[in-house]
Enzyme design. Sequence first.
Site, PDB file in Angstrom:
ATOM      1  N   GLY A 166       0.818  -1.208   0.000  1.00 57.20           N
ATOM      2  CA  GLY A 166       0.000   0.000   0.000  1.00 57.20           C
ATOM      3  C   GLY A 166       0.850   1.256   0.000  1.00 57.20           C
ATOM      4  N   GLY A 174       4.462   8.140   1.662  1.00 58.83           N
ATOM      5  CA  GLY A 174       5.364   7.020   1.470  1.00 58.83           C
ATOM      6  C   GLY A 174       4.706   5.771   0.926  1.00 58.83           C
ATOM      7  N   ASP A 227      -6.774  13.426   9.210  1.00 59.44           N
ATOM      8  CA  ASP A 227      -6.919  12.662   7.968  1.00 59.44           C
ATOM      9  C   ASP A 227      -7.596  11.321   8.230  1.00 59.44           C
ATOM     10  OD1 ASP A 227      -6.740  12.359   5.227  1.00 59.44           O
ATOM     11  OD2 ASP A 227      -4.690  11.569   5.255  1.00 59.44           O
TER      12      ASP A 227
END
Length: 346
Positions: A14, A19, A152
């Site tokens: 993922g 990153g 987030d």
Amino acid sequence: MRATDNFDEKKFVGHGGFGIVYKATLDVLEMSSVEGKYQDKLVKKSKTVAIKRILNRQDAHSKEGFFTEIDLLTSCKHPNIVSLVGFSREGREMILVYEYASKGSLNEYFGNNCGKINLTWAQRLQICLDIAHGINYLHTNMEDKPRIIHRDIKSGNILLDENLRAMVADFGLSKIHPKDQQASTRYSENAVGTKVYTDPEYLTSYKYKKESDIYSFGVVLFEILCGRVAYDSIYLAEHVKGLAPIARRRFSEKTLKELIDRKMIDEDDKNIFTLNRGPNQDSFEVFSRIAYQCSAEIQAKRPTMEVVIKELERALKLQVSKHFTEVTIFSFLIFLIPLVITILVP
């Protein structure tokens, strides 16, 4: 580099905003324990981990996110917050090592992901509760931990372990609320986060507080109910802000039930032995009401996380108790029918 075979694509699992994440096996030093009591001896153990390689960008955001995650995760110890195993900074390389979540991220269970299991409504409610407990922990001032605003919260930042325990992850955009600062509101020069999950009041005023996370969580609640990510093309075709405004309107019109994930309902219809995979009416009403309140457009109208947890627990209790009643009746009928046939048929 050895653990990831030089960051081989086969190890890729993922990526986040800052990153790329790889699955790997590392030797990790841990405190030894005997019957639950930790000793002063460090023991080397082979452990499956997630390695995030921070992207080198021209701006300072990736470096800032790297240090933010270290600062925050070293102070957070909670079963619903992903654990930081270690980190490394060597030259331009910045590496973060987390505990590995074998069941992937929550957003992978939405839409037409045939490789993933179809979560029952009770499982979905438990995942919601796990996330809520994690967010509540972040928002709470403690002696060894400041209040943290994630900024987030989204299904892509919720990880599931082998037991489907949900953990809040990716703290690169998070902010610490100083203990000596009385005001609950903070301001930023630019709005950050993923637009379809972002607090509308924050987008216009640039003021964020813990209620901003609660809005984002409300969007995740609707995703879990509907079985699609908030930015699914179906929703974006109807509204530029995705799922949240559509779900809010549907709730007001009393047509929200039409958006429930059909995978839960269809399986109920096809398999009589899998009772109540979808939400019963009482559980649905409690859940949809708290999701609607969390996603209120004005910060002051959103509930506290304590209230959210209480209502989600209530929704789960209503679901499980109704399921238990139905299973009991079904089991009784299975027992009774052969008995009646035996009596009636000579």
